[in-house]
Design a protein around this motif. Structure first.
Motif, mmCIF file in Angstrom:
data_model
loop_
_atom_site.group_PDB
_atom_site.id
_atom_site.type_symbol
_atom_site.label_atom_id
_atom_site.label_comp_id
_atom_site.label_asym_id
_atom_site.label_seq_id
_atom_site.Cartn_x
_atom_site.Cartn_y
_atom_site.Cartn_z
ATOM 1 N N ALA A 1 0.827 -1.206 0.000
ATOM 2 C CA ALA A 1 0.000 0.000 0.000
ATOM 3 C C ALA A 1 0.864 1.259 0.000
ATOM 4 O O ALA A 1 0.598 2.216 -0.743
ATOM 5 N N MET A 2 1.911 1.266 0.811
ATOM 6 C CA MET A 2 2.802 2.425 0.851
ATOM 7 C C MET A 2 3.565 2.582 -0.459
ATOM 8 O O MET A 2 3.799 3.701 -0.923
ATOM 9 N N LEU A 3 3.945 1.451 -1.083
ATOM 10 C CA LEU A 3 4.643 1.518 -2.365
ATOM 11 C C LEU A 3 3.740 2.126 -3.438
ATOM 12 O O LEU A 3 4.177 2.999 -4.212
ATOM 13 N N LEU A 4 2.490 1.688 -3.505
ATOM 14 C CA LEU A 4 1.551 2.262 -4.460
ATOM 15 C C LEU A 4 1.327 3.747 -4.204
ATOM 16 O O LEU A 4 1.236 4.562 -5.143
ATOM 17 N N LEU A 5 1.260 4.110 -2.932
ATOM 18 C CA LEU A 5 1.051 5.512 -2.582
ATOM 19 C C LEU A 5 2.233 6.372 -3.025
ATOM 20 O O LEU A 5 2.055 7.448 -3.624
ATOM 21 N N ILE A 6 3.447 5.894 -2.768
ATOM 22 C CA ILE A 6 4.638 6.672 -3.119
ATOM 23 C C ILE A 6 4.785 6.807 -4.629
ATOM 24 O O ILE A 6 5.041 7.902 -5.159
ATOM 25 N N VAL A 7 4.600 5.687 -5.338
ATOM 26 C CA VAL A 7 4.847 5.702 -6.784
ATOM 27 C C VAL A 7 3.766 6.472 -7.528
ATOM 28 O O VAL A 7 4.044 7.407 -8.302
ATOM 29 N N GLY B 1 1.897 11.345 -9.466
ATOM 30 C CA GLY B 1 0.747 12.230 -9.320
ATOM 31 C C GLY B 1 -0.479 11.781 -10.095
ATOM 32 O O GLY B 1 -1.322 12.602 -10.473
ATOM 33 N N TRP B 2 -0.608 10.486 -10.339
ATOM 34 C CA TRP B 2 -1.737 9.970 -11.124
ATOM 35 C C TRP B 2 -2.997 9.759 -10.286
ATOM 36 O O TRP B 2 -4.087 9.626 -10.852
ATOM 37 N N ALA B 3 -2.856 9.671 -8.980
ATOM 38 C CA ALA B 3 -4.008 9.373 -8.122
ATOM 39 C C ALA B 3 -3.907 10.190 -6.842
ATOM 40 O O ALA B 3 -2.802 10.602 -6.441
ATOM 41 N N LEU C 1 -6.358 3.580 -5.742
ATOM 42 C CA LEU C 1 -5.189 3.021 -5.063
ATOM 43 C C LEU C 1 -5.564 2.103 -3.897
ATOM 44 O O LEU C 1 -4.978 1.017 -3.765
ATOM 45 N N PRO C 2 -6.507 2.477 -3.017
ATOM 46 C CA PRO C 2 -6.879 1.528 -1.950
ATOM 47 C C PRO C 2 -7.415 0.206 -2.475
ATOM 48 O O PRO C 2 -7.089 -0.856 -1.946
ATOM 49 N N VAL C 3 -8.238 0.246 -3.531
ATOM 50 C CA VAL C 3 -8.767 -0.990 -4.093
ATOM 51 C C VAL C 3 -7.654 -1.820 -4.703
ATOM 52 O O VAL C 3 -7.612 -3.054 -4.540
ATOM 53 N N ALA C 4 -6.714 -1.173 -5.398
ATOM 54 C CA ALA C 4 -5.593 -1.903 -5.991
ATOM 55 C C ALA C 4 -4.751 -2.581 -4.913
ATOM 56 O O ALA C 4 -4.341 -3.740 -5.063
ATOM 57 N N ALA C 5 -4.490 -1.876 -3.811
ATOM 58 C CA ALA C 5 -3.689 -2.466 -2.737
ATOM 59 C C ALA C 5 -4.422 -3.603 -2.044
ATOM 60 O O ALA C 5 -3.812 -4.618 -1.675
#
Length: 336
Positions: free
Chosen positions: A164-170, A176-178, A204-208
């Motif tokens: 989740a943190m990796l998706l958030l950072i990237v 800046g896509w989400a 992003l939450p659903v993807a994680a």
């Protein structure tokens, strides 16, 4: 005729199966409530201090005693639990000291937010895992099978909070896509938020969260499909000139569908655990985040209500999974 000695008619097997499962669920709910209460009482958090917050330094002993009496903190632990249990049996889960609202209302509002996150993640993870398992099982031993198994093992080994943190950072910070947090743009009223904005904050939450169910679903489906591809009906179809993809879609997928649904429902506990992490990382106002707040601030009624709601959700998921597994193999009914 000896009426007294006549044997009582036995319950239908399915009804007896359901009654045993419902009795287990009732005992599970009682055990979860008792354990959650014991853990909340054992926590090194003074409920009065947690309720007052920064104002604790300005409150005198008499006011503290009045607050403790109002919330029942002055009573012995067994008396507090029995009082809460009696209210819960009447449908009253008490009042939350954090939100100053009935626990049932808080759970209903927060569960609706969590369901918005969990339901698409549950469906997406199940569909993706089933598709990958079907592709791997249809080509058992080939490079797609090896690649998909490696991918599934990696997903199963990844910590949810790290992903989740990796998706958030990237995707939120670097690209800046989400959006980085929340269920909607801060500062807007609910009626001012568009559907596109809601979907953007949900991405992003659903993807994680959806990744949690992909690995187990893919590996289990792959095993069932590979088993079906070696069965007599598959060999007969091959002898008639059918292609592997055709046999996999028409026969093996049907063979693996019910077991896959059972795995999907049985994973609800893991799904809720993952939602707690996702809600914390992405500041999602759901039930998992409320559970952490209730634990940190010693809101015992809210904590017990959330524990019961979670146990009920997981128990119902396991019940559906057991019914699906029994439909696949009726011999399990007598073992339940």
């Amino acid at each position: 005729m000896n009426v007294a000695g006549a044997a009582r008619p036995a319950l239908p097997p399915l009804l007896a199966f359901l009654l045993r499962r419902l009795l287990r669920l009732a005992l599970l709910l009682l055990s979860v409530a008792a354990l959650a209460f014991a853990l909340a009482r054992a926590a090194p958090v003074d409920p009065v201090e947690a309720f007052l917050g920064p104002a604790a330094a300005t409150v005198g002993p008499a006011q503290r005693a009045a607050i403790a009496a109002h919330w029942g903190f002055d009573q012995p632990a067994p008396a507090q639990f029995l009082r809460w249990l009696g209210q819960a049996l009447r449908g009253d889960l008490g009042e939350s000291s954090i939100y100053a609202a009935p626990v049932a209302q808080v759970i209903g509002e927060r569960f609706a937010a969590s369901l918005t996150l969990m339901l698409p993640a549950w469906l997406l993870g199940g569909a993706l895992g089933f598709g990958l398992g079907l592709a791997a099982g249809a080509r058992e031993g080939g490079w797609p099978d090896r690649a998909i198994r490696l991918y599934a093992y990696l997903l199963a080994a990844l910590p949810g909070f790290w992903l989740a943190m990796l998706l958030l950072i990237v995707f939120a910070v670097w690209l800046g896509w989400a959006p980085a947090c929340c269920a909607a743009p801060p500062g807007l009223l609910p009626e001012q938020v568009s559907l596109g904005q809601r979907l953007a904050h949900l991405t992003l939450p659903v993807a994680a969260l959806s990744v949690l169910g992909v690995g187990p679903m893919a590996l289990h489906t792959r095993a069932k499909v590979a088993e079906a591809m070696r069965a007599d009906f598959a060999l007969y179809a091959f002898a008639q000139g059918a292609r592997r993809a055709e046999v996999a879609l028409r026969h093996a997928a049907r063979h693996a569908a019910l077991p896959a649904l059972a795995i999907l429902f049985a994973g609800m506990g893991e799904l809720f655990g993952g939602s707690v992490v996702a809600e914390q990382v992405f500041a999602w106002p759901g039930l998992g985040r409320a559970a952490i707040e209730a634990g940190l601030r010693a809101d015992v009624p809210l904590l017990l209500g959330i524990a019961l709601a979670t146990a009920l959700l997981v128990g119902c998921g396991n019940l559906v999974a057991d019914l699906l597994a029994e439909a696949v193999d009726p011999r399990q009914r007598g073992q339940a």
